[in-house]
Design an enzyme around this catalytic site. Sequence first.
Site, PDB file in Angstrom:
ATOM      1  N   HIS A   1      -3.642 -10.078  55.378  1.00  0.00           N
ATOM      2  CA  HIS A   1      -3.553 -10.845  54.131  1.00  0.00           C
ATOM      3  C   HIS A   1      -2.160 -11.423  53.914  1.00  0.00           C
ATOM      4  O   HIS A   1      -1.990 -12.304  53.081  1.00  0.00           O
ATOM      5  CB  HIS A   1      -4.071 -10.047  52.922  1.00  0.00           C
ATOM      6  CG  HIS A   1      -3.149  -9.020  52.349  1.00  0.00           C
ATOM      7  ND1 HIS A   1      -3.228  -7.675  52.646  1.00  0.00           N
ATOM      8  CD2 HIS A   1      -2.125  -9.131  51.463  1.00  0.00           C
ATOM      9  CE1 HIS A   1      -2.309  -7.012  51.960  1.00  0.00           C
ATOM     10  NE2 HIS A   1      -1.620  -7.868  51.245  1.00  0.00           N
TER      11      HIS A   1
ATOM     12  N   ASP B   1      -6.571  -4.651  58.321  1.00  0.00           N
ATOM     13  CA  ASP B   1      -5.694  -5.625  57.663  1.00  0.00           C
ATOM     14  C   ASP B   1      -4.372  -5.806  58.419  1.00  0.00           C
ATOM     15  O   ASP B   1      -3.316  -5.354  57.980  1.00  0.00           O
ATOM     16  CB  ASP B   1      -5.451  -5.180  56.220  1.00  0.00           C
ATOM     17  CG  ASP B   1      -4.944  -6.317  55.346  1.00  0.00           C
ATOM     18  OD1 ASP B   1      -4.488  -7.341  55.891  1.00  0.00           O
ATOM     19  OD2 ASP B   1      -4.993  -6.173  54.110  1.00  0.00           O
TER      20      ASP B   1
ATOM     21  N   SER C   1       3.215  -4.885  51.151  1.00  0.00           N
ATOM     22  CA  SER C   1       2.124  -5.187  52.072  1.00  0.00           C
ATOM     23  C   SER C   1       2.662  -5.512  53.455  1.00  0.00           C
ATOM     24  O   SER C   1       3.573  -6.330  53.584  1.00  0.00           O
ATOM     25  CB  SER C   1       1.323  -6.390  51.574  1.00  0.00           C
ATOM     26  OG  SER C   1       0.442  -5.988  50.586  1.00  0.00           O
TER      27      SER C   1
HETATM   28  N1  ARG Z   1      -4.703  -5.940  47.206  1.00  0.00           N
HETATM   29  C1  ARG Z   1      -3.919  -6.327  48.328  1.00  0.00           C
HETATM   30  C2  ARG Z   1      -2.467  -6.459  47.956  1.00  0.00           C
HETATM   31  O1  ARG Z   1      -2.134  -6.925  46.899  1.00  0.00           O
HETATM   32  C3  ARG Z   1      -4.290  -7.657  48.847  1.00  0.00           C
HETATM   33  C4  ARG Z   1      -5.515  -7.680  49.581  1.00  0.00           C
HETATM   34  C5  ARG Z   1      -5.885  -9.075  49.921  1.00  0.00           C
HETATM   35  N2  ARG Z   1      -7.297  -9.102  50.095  1.00  0.00           N
HETATM   36  C6  ARG Z   1      -8.138  -9.722  49.274  1.00  0.00           C
HETATM   37  N3  ARG Z   1      -9.375  -9.464  49.421  1.00  0.00           N
HETATM   38  N4  ARG Z   1      -7.738 -10.593  48.377  1.00  0.00           N
HETATM   39  O2  ARG Z   1      -1.610  -6.181  48.744  1.00  0.00           O
END
Ligand code: ARG
Length: 713
Positions: A86, A227, A648
């Site tokens: 992501h 991911d 992330s």
């Molecule tokens: N919740 C994750 C973060 O903020 C991002 C994941 C991205 N995936 C998604 N399905 N939008 O780091």
Amino acid sequence: MKKLFLALAFAILATPQLIADEGMWLLQLMRQQNLEDQMRKSGLEISIDDIYSPDAPSIKDAIGIFGGGCTGEVISPNGLVITNHHCGFSFIQQLSTVEHNYLHNGFWSQSYKEELPCEGIAFTFVVKITDVTDEINNRVKNGEMSEEDSFNRQALSKVAKELFEKDEVEGKEHMYSQLLPYFEGNKYYHVYYKKYTDVRLVATPPNSIGKFGGETDNWMWPRHTGDFSVFRIYADKDGNPAAYNENNVPLSTPKHLNISLNGFEQGDFAMIMGFPGSTSRYLTGEEVKQRMFQENEPRIAMRDVTLKIIREEMAKSEDIAIKYANKQARISNYWKNSIGMNKAIVDNKVVETKLAEEAEFKAWAHSIGNSDYASVVENINKCVEEMNRTAYLSTLTVELISNVEFISRNLADQNKKMFETPENVESAMERTYEWLHNRDYNHEIDRRIAKEVLPLYFELTKAEERNPYLNEMYAKYKGNLEKYIDDVYNNSILANEANFKKFMKKPTLKKFEKDPAMKLRSAIFASYMELNAKSKEFAAVMNPLHRTYLKGIMEKANGAPVYPDANFTMRMTYGNVKPYNPKDGVTFNYYTTLKGVMEKEDPTNSEFIVPARLKELYEMKDYGMYALPNGEMPVAFLTTNDITGGNSGSGVLNSRGELIGLAFDGNWESLSGDINFDDNLQRCINVDIRYVLFVIEKLGNCKRLIDEMNIVK
Ligand code: ARG
């Protein structure tokens, strides 16, 4: 009795392990704050000099900012970088077309030559960190800098520039620096960065692995998302940053991470270094309510309607599915986060906890006879009450701008300036047109969004709070906003090529200023600027109060280490591998396996499609050297590390500093965590490095990448 005694003794001995895993620690303070002892007791085997040393290569040299808002780490001597899928998503999306749909198919380069340059990408290392608290305090004392400016990013960046220019550090031409307040302005650090911009896409799994579970699973556990994505940093032949050039070579950094295939068990040490973006751990209860009702609530409302349209349109066409993929992920991510945060604040009694802490703080302040401390929370809250409506309107305005591209990507006021140099008007206008009608822009979808979002903005605001021009339009169109929007979307110079060409035959400032889209944008931006100015006034009152409040909190901590809120600078968090109980009678295991991917498979739902090849490998149990001792394939796992957005892509390191996974999310039950860390509930969701390498080798056939890594077994 004896049992009780034993239990007590155990509690005392075990105290260090019971200490919360909360804390986004500053590398430069680890020694001073005596973190090594704590970390050892948690299981750390290396020295903290191996993690961060100001003058020798350390783990921090393998870690950097990926893109503009993520973390990545170097995992080979040839500048190979790993981060989340992501995090690479916007770059992968930009490279994707219906013919070469890397989102859908993945991308696996088989040689350096096949690695793909990415526009607008960067990888940025931290070079040097210095404490400049005295410098700033002296400037304020001497009257060279106002107190207000000591919190102001722009004012601080001027000082940074000045100090940076004076410094004779080697290789300065490839660096820049940033000076920020920490601990609410009780400390200041000046950080030097080195930024590489030739970073190429090396490998990415398809969405059906990298984004498996999609929005449904986002912010949730149990998780089965692979991911990750892989990039490579290129530099000139001397290892210096350089713009993309065919002749650039893979960068060799002073340090890269080793990778462990040994896995982990419950309770094992886990450490994460990265760039958490923003937390608000020192808010008052009233400020928490402000976050809930003036920020999260209106944000959710605006995004609800935008997302509904985007989802519908993406389902209709593959072309739109590609073009809107990144927008959708971006808008949806903090839409869902805001929903979860408001729920978790209530469920986890965050406001109540804050109020209790405030009462305790006040009693302490009285006990030491400090009236500044004793009144600080009340003073903050007074200001909160006054600024609530401004905060609410700011949220709505920002959402209006960011959800409707014809407003945000439209003719900026400063574009008027182009008419001052008539010879440039043509090219400037053309750039504006292209910028709006970029590859991913769809005028008709945007029109649909505007038709929902603008009326909602009207519904959620009172007439006297709105920009006068918008009220004027509302009256002129007798409340028929749809008709108004159609007029804007049909008649603007920028609406379509025909209009644009017609205007370009004889472009004049007068016509430009009369353009309905220009007027709409100017009106909304004027409101935005006005709200910004008001927020600044509140900040001028609020910032010194927060400085005082945190100073008091640190004093009250009496030597126990305190960490500053996240501000997208490098931090270290340590904890361990751990399951959790989301609710009564339910325990979540601390890891998931490929079996769970198969359980979740749903060929009728784009979020839960499983690639055929992955199923094949699963059926044959063809996991190479990456399987668990019991023959299963691990996918994701939980740790207690204290992270937030920006982290992330951060590597999860074991007690020897070897890579065991990548952090990629937080869990639903603790989405109040940016405000209050909950020991029992807050978990960091990571993808297991064994799953990552398995996918690279067995699905991507990229053994060449595995071969350049340093794998320890
Ligand atoms: N919740 C994750 C973060 O903020 C991002 C994941 C991205 N995936 C998604 N399905 N939008 O780091």
